[in-house]
Every structure is written in C-alpha cells, then in structure tokens.
Motif scaffolding. Structure first.
Motif, mmCIF file in Angstrom:
data_model
loop_
_atom_site.group_PDB
_atom_site.id
_atom_site.type_symbol
_atom_site.label_atom_id
_atom_site.label_comp_id
_atom_site.label_asym_id
_atom_site.label_seq_id
_atom_site.Cartn_x
_atom_site.Cartn_y
_atom_site.Cartn_z
ATOM 1 N N ILE A 82 0.837 -1.208 0.000
ATOM 2 C CA ILE A 82 0.000 0.000 0.000
ATOM 3 C C ILE A 82 0.868 1.253 0.000
ATOM 4 N N ILE A 83 1.879 1.281 0.846
ATOM 5 C CA ILE A 83 2.762 2.456 0.925
ATOM 6 C C ILE A 83 3.468 2.697 -0.406
ATOM 7 N N THR A 84 3.923 1.616 -1.042
ATOM 8 C CA THR A 84 4.593 1.733 -2.339
ATOM 9 C C THR A 84 3.652 2.308 -3.390
ATOM 10 N N LEU A 85 2.405 1.837 -3.402
ATOM 11 C CA LEU A 85 1.450 2.266 -4.415
ATOM 12 C C LEU A 85 0.940 3.683 -4.181
ATOM 13 N N VAL A 86 0.792 4.071 -2.937
ATOM 14 C CA VAL A 86 0.316 5.431 -2.651
ATOM 15 C C VAL A 86 1.288 6.456 -3.240
ATOM 16 N N GLY A 87 2.581 6.199 -3.088
ATOM 17 C CA GLY A 87 3.579 7.109 -3.635
ATOM 18 C C GLY A 87 3.478 7.244 -5.142
ATOM 19 N N VAL A 88 3.093 6.160 -5.836
ATOM 20 C CA VAL A 88 2.948 6.199 -7.294
ATOM 21 C C VAL A 88 1.635 6.876 -7.687
ATOM 22 N N MET A 89 0.541 6.509 -7.013
ATOM 23 C CA MET A 89 -0.780 7.018 -7.389
ATOM 24 C C MET A 89 -0.962 8.489 -7.059
ATOM 25 N N GLU A 90 -0.205 8.997 -6.098
ATOM 26 C CA GLU A 90 -0.270 10.432 -5.786
ATOM 27 C C GLU A 90 0.139 11.284 -6.985
ATOM 28 N N ASN A 91 1.023 10.728 -7.826
ATOM 29 C CA ASN A 91 1.546 11.481 -8.964
ATOM 30 C C ASN A 91 0.689 11.353 -10.220
ATOM 31 N N ILE A 92 -0.392 10.551 -10.146
ATOM 32 C CA ILE A 92 -1.303 10.420 -11.289
ATOM 33 C C ILE A 92 -2.281 11.589 -11.265
ATOM 34 N N ASN A 93 -2.305 12.330 -12.336
ATOM 35 C CA ASN A 93 -3.164 13.517 -12.413
ATOM 36 C C ASN A 93 -4.636 13.104 -12.378
ATOM 37 N N SER A 94 -5.398 13.681 -11.455
ATOM 38 C CA SER A 94 -6.824 13.349 -11.331
ATOM 39 C C SER A 94 -7.614 13.772 -12.564
ATOM 40 N N GLU A 95 -7.088 14.729 -13.335
ATOM 41 C CA GLU A 95 -7.790 15.187 -14.533
ATOM 42 C C GLU A 95 -7.862 14.094 -15.598
ATOM 43 N N ILE A 96 -6.923 13.124 -15.538
ATOM 44 C CA ILE A 96 -6.961 12.003 -16.493
ATOM 45 C C ILE A 96 -8.209 11.166 -16.268
ATOM 46 N N MET A 97 -8.538 10.915 -15.009
ATOM 47 C CA MET A 97 -9.762 10.174 -14.679
ATOM 48 C C MET A 97 -10.990 10.952 -15.124
ATOM 49 N N GLU A 98 -10.990 12.258 -14.882
ATOM 50 C CA GLU A 98 -12.125 13.094 -15.269
ATOM 51 C C GLU A 98 -12.310 13.085 -16.783
ATOM 52 N N ALA A 99 -11.180 13.106 -17.516
ATOM 53 C CA ALA A 99 -11.260 13.074 -18.974
ATOM 54 C C ALA A 99 -11.839 11.755 -19.466
ATOM 55 N N ALA A 100 -11.426 10.654 -18.841
ATOM 56 C CA ALA A 100 -11.945 9.345 -19.232
ATOM 57 C C ALA A 100 -13.439 9.240 -18.953
#
Length: 277
Positions: free
Chosen positions: A157-175
């Motif tokens: 979980i700790i490893t993934l949180v560090g990666v997912m924090e850097n994913i722009n939320s606007e990409i999800m909104e665009a999808a």
C-alpha cells in the motif's frame, strides 16, 4: 577529478558489501559446489527428494498467493488513500504503518489467539451455531497466508500510494467525460499507470514472504514447513550447514528469477500500452 567523485562516494558502500555480504555468502555457498572436485550433486539430490520438492513448491505457492491477494486488496486501498486530502492521507498512512511498528513475533502470537482451536474465531463461530466443532485454522497454509498478508500488505500500500499520488486526477475526469464508468476508467487509466508501483510492491511482498521465518514457524509449524524454516532446521537444529547453504542459494536464485519475471511482465504491459496508444 569531478567525474571520480561519485565513485569515491560509493566506494565505502561497495567495500562494506564485499566484506560483510559477498565474501561470507561465497564462503558458505562455495563448499556446496567444490569439495575436492566441482559438482552440483548437492542441488540435484535436493530436487530428487520429494519432501524437499514439496517444501519448495509450498513456499512458491504461498508466496504467489500472498502477493496476488495483497495486490487485490492493496491497489484499491492505495487509490482511495491517494485520492484523499493531505490531512486525511497522512492519518490513513499512519494507520497503515501502525501494524509495522509491532514486532512480527507479537503479531504472529495475536493470530495464534485468533485462529487457535480455542481462539476468538472458533469460539465465535461455535457460539452462534455455524460450526459444531472447532476448525483447524492454525498450523496450516491458510494461517501462513493470513499472517503473511497482514505482515506485508502495508508495504504494498505504501509503495502504491507514492505512485498514485503522482497520477493527475484530470486524467480520470477526462476518461469519465468520454463515457467511461469510474470502474472502467480506473482499470483502463489508473491501473496501467500504477504498474511500476505494483511491480515493485509485488517483488517486496513476494521476497518478504519467501524469506520470512517467524510467521511460517509460529503459524505453520513443522507440518507446513517453508524454505526459511527448513533452512533454520538444517543449520541450527541438525547442524547440516551444507544443506542449509543449498537451500539459501535456491532461495536467492528463486528470488532473482521471480524479480526477472515481474520485470518481463512490466515490459510487456508497457509495450501493449504503447501499441494501444
């Protein structure tokens, strides 16, 4: 001179690794190959023994199951934590890290109290009439898997949180704007972008489960021996250091092969993503 500075900085670390890791490891493993003449008989005889093969297969099976379950539980949990505000994210990360602050022996004894024949789970199921006799939950592969998940899930979980924090939320909104449901957008967008973190976390979980000693020993017992407990038995109980060295090298090679396998999977996923793009 400036080009040599990084090498000078790294030199003390390399010297420590050579003297305190590489040389002791080679000195322990070398006798398994050379005893008057070069031979790999120690390794062929290990895999010719069905008992040894059973322990090896069990170790790989348990490690893969723990890794898979940690991915299934850890990915959505990390995504949820990464999507919260910084204040809540810090609090949730603290809760995630909290089990790691407790010694693994204490955590294993806690599971003994939960999974034992007179433990909390059996007493609860018996009292509400679901079972008439206590279930054999302790000293099984199941108990090793449960204890290992509890032990290594926070790391993923700790490893993934560090990666997912850097994913722009606007990409999800665009999808979602283009018609994808939230679940489909997560699978098609967030999951592929999280692959590097998933691979790193999976390697940490797999190698941790493969090499863990306390949890398999306390929760699995001698009837469900893993490579780590088998190594300890040969070295410390039987005094058979040659067989213990054989097991150690097998664990090292297995870990390296699995790491290579995870990297190949990651490369294939990246290539598929580039083709789809």
């Amino acid at each position: 001179m400036s080009k040599k500075i990084p090498y000078l900085i790294l030199a003390p670390g390399f010297i420590l690794l050579i003297f305190f890791l590489l040389i002791p490891l080679v000195s322990v493993i070398w006798p398994t190959f050379y005893n008057g003449s070069f031979s790999i008989e120690s390794y062929t005889s290990f895999f010719q023994d069905s008992y040894n093969v059973g322990i090896f297969v069990r170790t790989i099976r348990v490690s893969l199951i723990v890794t898979l379950i940690c991915i299934i539980l850890g990915v959505p949990t990390a995504y949820f934590i990464a999507g919260t505000s910084p204040k809540w994210r810090g609090l949730l990360m603290a809760f995630t890290l909290f089990p790691m602050l407790t010694n693994s022996v204490i955590r294993s004894f806690a599971w003994i109290n939960l999974l034992g024949q007179n433990g909390v789970i059996n007493n609860l199921l018996t009292s509400i009439g679901i079972i008439s006799e206590p279930l054999a939950l302790l000293y099984t592969e199941f108990s090793i898997i449960i204890g290992s998940i509890y032990l290594f899930l926070p790391i993923l979980i700790i490893t993934l949180v560090g990666v997912m924090e850097n994913i722009n939320s606007e990409i999800m909104e665009a999808a979602e704007t283009l018609g994808a449901s939230r679940i489909k957008a997560f699978i098609k967008v967030v999951l592929p972008l999280s692959i590097p973190g998933i691979i790193v976390g999976s390697i940490l979980v797999f190698t941790g489960t493969l090499t863990a000693y306390t949890t398999p020993q306390l929760l699995g017992g001698n009837r469900n021996m893993m490579l780590s407990t088998f190594l300890y038995q040969n070295a410390m109980t039987l005094g058979n250091w040659e067989d213990a060295s054989v097991i150690a090298l097998i664990m090292i090679i297995t870990t390296l092969l699995v790491m290579k396998g995870f990297n190949l999977i990651a490369n294939r996923i990246d290539k598929r993503g580039e083709k789809d793009a």
